[in-house]
Design an enzyme around this catalytic site. Structure first.
Site, short mmCIF file in Angstrom:
data_model
loop_
_atom_site.label_atom_id
_atom_site.label_comp_id
_atom_site.label_asym_id
_atom_site.label_seq_id
_atom_site.Cartn_x
_atom_site.Cartn_y
_atom_site.Cartn_z
N ASP A 122 -6.28 -7.28 -2.40
CA ASP A 122 -6.42 -7.12 -1.24
C ASP A 122 -8.01 -6.01 -1.64
O ASP A 122 -8.27 -5.22 -0.68
CB ASP A 122 -5.75 -6.28 -0.05
CG ASP A 122 -6.67 -5.79 1.13
OD1 ASP A 122 -7.70 -6.11 1.58
OD2 ASP A 122 -6.10 -4.56 2.17
N ASP A 146 1.14 -1.24 -0.26
CA ASP A 146 -0.35 -0.29 0.23
C ASP A 146 0.83 0.58 -0.12
O ASP A 146 1.91 1.42 0.78
CB ASP A 146 -0.46 -0.09 1.02
CG ASP A 146 -1.73 -1.79 1.14
OD1 ASP A 146 -2.97 -1.70 0.75
OD2 ASP A 146 -1.36 -2.11 1.99
N HIS A 194 -7.41 1.59 -2.98
CA HIS A 194 -7.69 0.59 -2.69
C HIS A 194 -7.86 1.91 -1.02
O HIS A 194 -9.20 2.55 -0.48
CB HIS A 194 -8.45 -0.40 -1.81
CG HIS A 194 -7.05 -0.74 -1.63
ND1 HIS A 194 -5.96 -2.10 -1.65
CD2 HIS A 194 -6.88 -1.22 -0.14
CE1 HIS A 194 -5.55 -2.78 -1.80
NE2 HIS A 194 -5.47 -2.21 -0.70
#
Length: 914
Positions: free
Chosen positions: A129, A19, A355
């Site tokens: 994810d 991320d 995300h």
């Protein structure tokens, strides 16, 4: 005699799920990334037993690392070439439901382009994810040459915090066949035990025995073959440098199992050779965790920090629906297509698409930086638009307006949607300019511009017919040109804003007008007002009647259906987090039903009427003090007992509803001045239609969804994702609610099939594995949102309601020009096509070939035919994939037209070789 079972193989794949930003700001994650790749390269240098590492399926990791460590590019190249570092296929791991279809295509294209600088991209459909997956993913994978999809969410058995459920599985195994609405199929690999099930493998024998006893049993529970997958990594996980030693320990402990430091291609090959596909479950369409209890779907990220979703929609639309087609058009007229700027603009925008970024579920610092990225991408795109539209406008033949004298002011209206368009257009026009290079003082320059006579002017179309037009004098303005061959050129001007209805502008085309002086002073005949008093708006198709409380009825004259109690606002508490909404127990929702509104006419012209509705609404100021206690104690949000505060504040609502003379829908603009925390605001649109299913816009698809959730769903809220619109229909009538950047809806189970659109959600914490306060997610201050209500005859596709909803997303492009001859007719389009089942998606240029690429998708579940023609000189047409690889020519006629069959829900791309 029993056949001996095949020896099990434990495939251990090293990776890190990266991320870029989340519970830490980007640069703090960035530093950790540099440290991780440094250690990885050192390990690859020094240990041949450390076989390979998967760089999370996103090439931006290379970009981010080399920004700080450019000296290590050759080392990266070496291991990518050797197959020890596996990269791509994406540029970035994006959210699926909150990013457009074209953004996902550019993501795949740029990921492939970047990876090919090093070697071949990994053909791994990687979604570790992603917060649910859209139904068209299998087709997008197949069109990218990818036959698989690895994912962690959307299909049972994973639940909250990725715990394994028991029973009621959608798939019998972690391997499954995933089929899209068009029939495309891929092998789905569900990370049933998550993408960290082989993380931190112990070297110590005692620890390893306990580890592998549990992990092997977990994997065996779902695997359909003896090929077991263990993902050695997790979020921001440093490289396990002693993995070769840990594997040796495992081999000693379990000599009957083959432990290998593996990679995705080898694992897929082994699984494919071992499995019996006839035993696998087939899962179709969207993966939205529909069969779970509804508490862990993360769906309310669709409404966290709505301002981000609006900025994203603006950025996507401007790039894919305005700048790319305009630049393609301009290239046909001799201007270079700015591939480099598009790549930069897209990359900058897509850096907001992971995300944890676009979903609004990170710490405040992350989302502040996102705003800057959105603005940077927009500024690049606006520059492309401005340059392209000037080239186009200067090529339009406006010489026909010369008959009106020397001070004619022509303008060109451009429609970059895929459908013919009529609507209200507004632009700022310089009635006259005086450059500061002239020999006048500033005082004299200003005086001349202020005294300019604007009287006696009318707006005419290319036929000379006068049009109703509202003119607002903006007075003296400063401006400047930035010529390509000179220093900047400042000027003073007299500027006006013209607003009028532009009619029948061709799809992907333009229409010309001019603001002129007419010697006869003829003005257009005054049309009837669209208003009856202050409360009723009416055109040929619709009638709207506003009530005392600001709600309204909408009568669709075509279907005969009248919709009542539209436009009521709802307010509830929200004691959830950025991921999920939670209403306080036993709370009764507040609404504006019965709350007297201040109603006044805002606009009354022959082409548009607008009414302003104002509410002063007293609501609770926040949650009570118990919410803070529960957040600090990390109480799971469905179990919270907090209520709303007794202290109140005044929420101010300003609603403007507008009806255009030729309008198919009613436009709604709502401004919320929000002083409150821990709450949600929605707009309610009861349909009173007898329907059990709904249709909703998603990526390259209009899927049908159940209104009633699955029996496993226990969350009282059944909010879901949308992109451009949601629609409820029966056999005779339907209501489509279009939005701009409002990605969350719910159809209430209230006996009226009310469509609820989330306008604002205010929460104060991130809400995942710890306490991360996010005060800016309370979204205090002013927010403006837009919607359009489009009633129809029961079929949103063939009635044109869906096309209207798509056009609602796309701004008009307008450009002032001068009187000149040109190669383009005053009303012009280079393309023509007609099909009610097909939605137009994209027009762009391929960098390698210079070919034009046009894309449509079939909104229906039936085959249809694309009839398409172009006046552009071409060698041939060809059908291609989203990667724009050339294929065999399609037969076409001598006059440049073709007919192409399009399969159900097919995404079809046509190339034009010139």
């Amino acid at each position: 005699m029993e056949t001996p079972s095949k020896r099990q193989t434990a495939h251990i794949i090293s990776h890190t799920h990266w991320d870029r930003e989340w519970y830490l700001p980007y640069e703090k994650h960035h530093v950790r990334l540099v440290q991780l790749v440094d250690s990885l390269l050192d390990k690859l240098d020094g240990d041949s037993e450390f076989k390979s590492f998967f760089l999370d399926g996103q090439t931006i990791i290379l970009e981010d690392y080399l920004q700080v460590r450019p000296e290590n590019q050759e080392r990266l190249q070496k291991y990518i070439t050797e197959g020890r570092l596996l990269i791509a296929p994406w540029y970035i791991l994006q959210d699926a439901f909150l990013t457009s279809g074209e953004a996902n295509v550019r993501n795949m294209q740029i990921g492939h382009q970047d990876s090919k600088r090093y070697g071949e991209p990994s053909k791994i459909g990687y979604f570790p994810d992603t917060f649910g997956l859209v139904g068209q993913t299998p087709q997008l994978m197949q069109q990218s040459g990818i036959t698989n999809a690895f994912f962690g969410r959307g299909v049972k058995p994973t639940g909250f915090n990725n715990t394994v459920s028991d029973g009621g599985y959608e798939s019998s195994f972690s391997e499954l066949i995933w089929e899209g609405p068009d029939g495309s199929k891929v092998l789905g690999i569900l990370f049933a035990n998550w993408y960290s099930n082989g993380n931190e493998v112990p070297v110590d024998e005692a620890e390893a025995r306990l580890f592998w006893e549990r992990k092997l049993a977990d994997a065996e529970k779902f695997a359909s073959t003896s090929e077991l997958l263990f993902m050695n990594g997790c979020d921001h996980q440093p490289v396990q440098l002693d993995l070769p030693e840990a594997i040796e320990t495992a081999r000693k402990l379990y000599p009957d199992i083959e432990f290998v430091h593996s990679n995705f291609p080898d694992y897929l090959k082994a699984v494919d050779g071992a499995m019996d596909r006839s035993n696998l479950s087939s899962v179709k369409g969207e993966l939205r965790s529909q069969r779970t209890d509804g508490w862990g779907t993360l769906v309310n990220t669709a409404s966290a920090r709505v301002y981000l979703k609006q900025m994203n929609q603006e950025g996507q639309v401007l790039l894919e629906k305005v700048a790319e087609p305009l630049a393609s058009f301009a290239q046909l007229l001799g201007k270079d297509y700015p591939h480099h700027l598009f790549t930069y603009g897209w990359k900058t925008l897509m850096q907001n698409h992971p995300h944890d970024s676009i979903c609004g579920c990170s710490v405040d610092e992350v989302h502040r930086e996102m705003v800057t990225r959105f603005e940077k991408s927009r500024h690049v795109t606006e520059t492309i638009v401005d340059d392209s539209k000037q080239v186009i406008a200067s090529s339009v033949d406006t010489s026909g307006f010369a008959k009106y004298g020397e001070d004619v002011l022509p303008l060109v209206v451009m429609n970059m949607t895929g459908w013919k368009r009529t609507g209200t257009v507004s632009l700022e026009l310089d009635a006259a300019r005086l450059y500061l290079r002239e020999d006048f003082t500033l005082e004299e320059t200003a005086r001349r511009m202020k005294e300019l006579d604007l009287n006696g002017r009318v707006l005419v179309d290319e036929q000379g017919d006068a049009l109703a037009c509202t003119v607002k004098d903006l007075g003296l303005q400063f401006g400047y040109d930035l010529p390509d061959d000179k220093f900047r050129q400042p000027y003073m001007c007299r500027r006006v804003r013209l607003t009028f209805q532009s009619e029948e502008v061709p799809a992907l085309g333009l229409r010309s007008y001019a603001w002129v002086r007419r010697a006869d002073g003829t003005l257009p005949l005054a049309a009837d007002s669209l208003l009856q008093g202050e409360r009723i708006l009416e055109n040929e198709a619709l009638k709207v009647e506003i009530q005392e409380d600001g709600s309204f009825t909408l009568n669709d004259k075509n279907s005969g259906m009248t919709y009542h109690d539209l436009g009521v606002y709802e307010n509830t508490g929200d004691i959830g987090n950025e991921y999920m909404y939670k209403q306080p127990e036993n709370e009764q929702a507040l609404t504006t039903k019965g709350l007297k509104a201040n109603i006044s006419v805002l606009e009354d012209t022959s082409y548009r009427a607008s009414v302003e509705i104002k509410h002063d609404w007293e609501i609770p100021a926040s949650a009570d003090e118990k919410l803070d206690e529960e957040q600090r104690a990390l109480v799971y949000y469905p179990e919270r007992k907090a209520q709303r505060s007794h202290r109140t504040v005044m929420l101010k609502l300003r609603t403007v509803i507008s009806l255009e003379r030729g309008g198919k829908g009613l436009h709604i603009e709502t401004t919320i001045d929000n002083p409150a925390k821990d709450h949600r605001v929605r707009a309610l649109f009861p349909t009173d239609l007898n329907a059990t299913m709904l249709h909703v816009d998603s990526m390259f698809e209009i899927p049908e969804r159940d209104i009633e959730p699955a029996t496993e769903w226990v969350n009282p809220s059944n909010t879901q994702h949308q992109q451009a619109f949601v629609d409820i229909s029966d056999e005779k009538a339907g209501l489509t609610v279009a939005n701009f950047g409002l990605n969350e809806y719910e159809v209430l189970r209230d006996g009226r099939n009310t469509i609820a659109i989330t306008l604002l959600r205010s929460v104060g914490e991130l809400g995942d594995w710890g306490l991360f306060p996010t005060p800016e997610a309370q979204c205090l201050g002013e927010h403006t949102v837009r919607m359009e209500l489009i009633p129809h005859n029961g079929n949103g596709m063939t009635s044109g309601a869906y096309a209207e909803a798509y056009q609602f997303q796309i701004p008009w492009t307008v450009c002032q020009t001068d009187v000149h001859e040109g190669v383009i007719a005053p009303v012009y389009t280079p393309f023509e096509w007609e099909n009610k089942e097909l939605a137009f998606s994209s027009l762009k240029m391929n960098e390698a070939t210079g070919d034009l690429l046009l894309r449509w998708y079939n909104m229906s579940l039936q085959k249809t035919d694309l009839s398409f023609s172009s006046t552009i000189p071409q060698q041939y047409f060809y059908k291609t994939t989203i990667l724009e690889e050339e294929s065999n020519p399609i037969a076409s006629t001598a006059n440049g037209s073709l007919s192409l069959q399009v399969g159900p829900c097919e995404i079809v791309t046509v190339g034009i070789r010139r």
